[in-house]
Structure formats: structure tokens, C-alpha cells
Design an enzyme around this catalytic site. Structure first.
Site, PDB file in Angstrom:
ATOM      1  CG  PHE A  81      -1.903  -1.168   1.108  1.00  0.00           C
ATOM      2  CD1 PHE A  81      -2.938  -1.140   0.188  1.00  0.00           C
ATOM      3  CD2 PHE A  81      -1.724  -2.299   1.881  1.00  0.00           C
ATOM      4  CE1 PHE A  81      -3.802  -2.202   0.063  1.00  0.00           C
ATOM      5  CE2 PHE A  81      -2.583  -3.376   1.760  1.00  0.00           C
ATOM      6  CZ  PHE A  81      -3.630  -3.337   0.852  1.00  0.00           C
ATOM      7  CB  CYS A  82       2.226   3.207  -2.272  1.00  0.00           C
ATOM      8  SG  CYS A  82       3.287   1.784  -2.216  1.00  0.00           S
ATOM      9  CB  THR A  83      -0.110   7.784  -0.316  1.00  0.00           C
ATOM     10  OG1 THR A  83      -0.955   6.957   0.489  1.00  0.00           O
ATOM     11  CG2 THR A  83      -0.864   9.027  -0.758  1.00  0.00           C
ATOM     12  CG  ASN A 100      -2.210   1.043  -2.990  1.00  0.00           C
ATOM     13  OD1 ASN A 100      -2.135   1.676  -1.929  1.00  0.00           O
ATOM     14  ND2 ASN A 100      -1.150   0.680  -3.680  1.00  0.00           N
ATOM     15  NE  ARG A 138      -3.859   3.550   2.190  1.00  0.00           N
ATOM     16  CZ  ARG A 138      -3.291   3.208   1.035  1.00  0.00           C
ATOM     17  NH1 ARG A 138      -2.206   3.801   0.612  1.00  0.00           N
ATOM     18  NH2 ARG A 138      -3.818   2.260   0.277  1.00  0.00           N
TER      19      ARG A 138
END
Ligand SMILES: *[C@@H]1O[C@H](CO)[C@@H](O)[C@H](O)[C@H]1NC(C)=O
Ligand SMILES: *[C@@H]1O[C@H](CO)[C@@H](O)[C@H](O)[C@H]1NC(C)=O
Ligand SMILES: *[C@@H]1O[C@H](CO)[C@@H](O)[C@H](O)[C@H]1NC(C)=O
Length: 343
Positions: free
Chosen positions: A113-115, A275, A288
Site C-alpha cells: 500500500f502506497c500513496t 492503490n 487514504r
């Protein structure tokens, strides 16, 4: 001048107690691929590294280890260069087999998971920031490195990765463009990756490295990231050096699903990617995106800069227990490239 800017940035950015800058090493593109990681690896204890890597390998599905073992002798012909030779050299230094080396490189591909955020300020400057979130976060914090890839005494590109991993999820071609990659979830990821690897597609993080090396400008990078076949669905976030040069590319294995550029004339001065496809709502259990957008709206285009972007990337749950590092970059001011390992 350079030193001054570094100091200035350091003072401007409030570093939480516990957050730290990872080590920064040079990797020479003029050294043969089997040997080029040696100068980085020598800063790490091989036994310790092997232990961490083993944890990642143990978590991989058994059938995958089986396939890789079975094809071990052919991997040299199957995998694209220079990555095969780099993994070969790294595996040798750590007393791992080439198969085990490949396994950790595939496991790290699964960057859960990333932003990523790309923005344009009112003067037309482009800034790009990203959080990288991953399982095994405790172990990987100690393996995070900033790397400068050098040729003819010049930095060809800069990137952030984990020791043992030859791909880059985050990188900058100075004065040209910046790239980050976020996972786009698909359940049968492993199976697809292996199948496609045998057809000579690149894992998405290897394509980032190829692009940083080969693309001479934003538009060439955009084309390469959009159309090159890859082994997993992914989002590529690309920032440039001129107004409107910011885009989110939603990828399938064979090409683009969607291209979503900044549109500052219509007050769309930022793009946020976590994501999930941007045209769908994120699941409430993992939103997010909304908190990041709220923080950007509260900041305003007038006040956005790398310092403000770090603050946005520090809002919970954009920053969460799995966040390993935050990188801030601006291709037009390449010396600002900065990673913080989050604790
Ligand atoms: C390297 O690995 C092999 C096989 O796993 C093992 O027999 C050998 O003792 C290891 N060597 C070192 C230096 O750890
Ligand atoms: C890394 O390479 C750059 C560019 O050649 C050079 O200026 C710098 O001193 C090198 N750093 C180290 C630690 O060798
Ligand atoms: C942010 O501002 C834009 C433009 O005013 C608005 O469309 C959007 O709903 C806002 N998003 C959030 C999460 O506040």
C-alpha cells in the site's frame, strides 16, 4: 550553494523524533552488473541480511519457490539484463542461489500500500512525494537506501530501494522527471508475474529503472511507462519540470487503462493516487485518498511546496504503521531529493 540548500531544507522540514535519513550510496553503471552492488553490500552484515531476506523468502508461496528452483538453470537466459546479472552478483555476495535472489526481488515487487502525490504550485513548479508502505516494515526500514547511479562522474538518476532489491519504486532523472509506482491490486499476482516473466516482460520496478536510464524527457518517459509490457498491474506517477507535467498512469500488463494529467487551468493542481482506480471510490476500510485530498485542499496551491507535501504525507492514515519511507522530489531542483525512513 548546494550545501546551503541542503541545510535549508533540513531546517525547514520538521523531522519527527525517530524519523531518519537512510544512507546514500553511489552505484556505478560503468562497473559490470555482477559487481556494481558490491560497494553498497559491503556496508551491511551478510549474515544479518541473509536472515532478513530469508523471512521474505519464507513468506513466498511454496509453488513459486518450486517453479523457480525447477527453472534455475534457465533463469540466466530468461531474465532481462542487467537485472539478471545484478541479482546474480548480489546473490553470490550473500551466499544465496540465483533462484533465492530472484525470489526476494519478486517478493519485494509486491509493494502493498502506497500513496503518491504530484502537484503544481501557482508558479508552475512541479513537486512529487510518496509514501511507501509494505509488510515486513521493521526489517525493511534498516535496508532502505538512497542510491545515485553514476556514469562519467555524473548522476544519471537517483532512486530509493531496499538493499537486495535491484528495482526502484521511486526515482528521479535530474532536471527531467520523477517517477513513483504504486501497486494496483490483483489477486493472482504471483501467478501472472511468473507467467509473464517467462515472456520477457519487465517487473514494474525494473521498467522504472529502464525509464530513468533511457528517457531523455517527460514525454518519452510517459510513453515508455504507458506502453511497455509489464508483469503486474500498477499505477505510475510521473512528474516533470514544466507546468502541467504531472500525470497518473493506470496500467494493465499490456498498456494503459487510463491517463490522468494535472489540469491546473481547471484548478486541478494535484493528483493523488493510493492503490485504487481514481474513477472509483476507495473502500471505506482503506481510504487514504480523502484525508490526503483534505490536507491538500487545506494547504492550497499558494502554499504547496516540498515542506507542505511532507506534512500531507504525514497525516494519518496516509502515514500509517506500514509506512517505511517518505520521499520528496522535484526534478527541476534535483538536489532536494530526500527520503525519510518513518518510525
Ligand atoms: C553458503 O551456503 C551453503 C549452502 O546453503 C552452505 O553450505 C555454506 O556453509 C554457506 N557459506 C557461508 C560462508 O555461509
Ligand atoms: C558519488 O558520485 C558523485 C558524482 O560523481 C560524487 O560527486 C560523489 O563524491 C560520490 N560520492 C561518494 C560517496 O563516492
Ligand atoms: C477538495 O477541493 C476540491 C475543489 O474545491 C473539491 O472538489 C473536493 O471535493 C475537495 N476534496 C476534499 C476531500 O475535501
Amino acid at each position: 550553494m548546494l550545501l546551503y540548500l541542503h541545510l535549508l531544507l533540513f531546517c525547514l522540514i520538521p523531522v519527527d523524533r525517530g524519523d531518519f535519513s537512510p544512507p546514500r550510496f553511489n552505484v556505478s553503471l560503468e562497473v559490470p552488473p555482477e559487481q556494481r552492488w558490491g560497494p553498497v553490500l559491503k556496508h551491511y552484515d551478510a549474515a544479518q541480511l541473509r536472515k532478513i531476506v530469508q523471512r521474505v523468502i519464507d513468506a513466498a508461496p511454496k509453488w513459486l519457490s518450486f517453479i523457480i528452483e525447477r527453472f534455475e538453470n534457465q533463469l540466466g537466459q530468461i531474465l532481462p539484463q542487467p537485472y539478471e546479472a545484478e541479482i546474480q552478483g548480489m546473490a553470490k555476495a550473500l551466499n544465496l542461489s540465483l533462484g533465492e535472489g530472484l525470489l526476494i526481488n519478486l517478493a519485494y515487487e509486491l509493494s502493498s500500500f502506497c500513496t503518491s502525490i504530484v502537484v503544481q504550485d501557482t508558479e508552475g513548479n512541479i513537486y512529487h512525494g510518496r509514501n511507501l508502505d509494505f509488510a515486513f516494515s521493521d526489517a525493511l526500514r534498516s535496508l532502505t537506501v538512497d542510491l545515485q547511479f553514476i556514469k562519467n562522474g555524473q548522476i544519471v538518476y537517483t532512486g530509493t530501494t531496499f538493499v537486495g532489491f535491484v528495482g526502484l519504486w521511486t526515482g528521479q532523472r535530474p532536471n527531467k522527471f520523477t517517477i513513483s509506482g504504486n501497486a494496483r491490486v490483483n489477486r493472482d499476482w504471483w501467478k501472472i508475474a511468473v507467467a509473464v516473466l517467462f515472456q520477457r516482460s519487465l517487473p514494474p520496478s525494473w521498467l522504472i529503472r529502464d525509464t530513468l536510464l533511457e528517457a531523455e524527457d517527460f514525454h518519452t518517459a510517459l510513453k515508455k511507462l504507458t506502453y511497455s509490457p509489464i508483469t503486474a498491474n500498477v499505477y505510475y506517477i510521473l512528474g516533470g519540470v514544466r507546468p502541467t507535467e504531472g500525470v497518473i498512469i493506470t496500467r494493465s500488463l499490456n498498456g494503459p487503462v487510463d491517463i490522468w494529467p494535472l489540469n491546473p487551468m481547471k484548478e486541478q493542481w494535484y493528483r493523488v493516487e493510493t492503490n485504487y482506480d481514481h474513477w472509483n471510490n476507495p473502500p471505506p476500510s482503506d481510504d487514504r485518498r480523502t484525508p490526503a485530498m483534505q490536507a491538500l485542499n487545506a494547504t492550497g496551491q499558494n502554499n504547496i511546496n516540498l515542506h507542505a507535501l511532507l506534512k500531507v504525507l504525514t497525516v494519518k492514515p496516509v502515514l500509517n504503521n506500514f509506512t517505511i519511507y517518505t520521499t520528496l522530489m522535484c526534478a527541476a531542483q534535483p538536489y532536494y531529493y530526500r527520503t525519510l525512513v518513518r518510525t
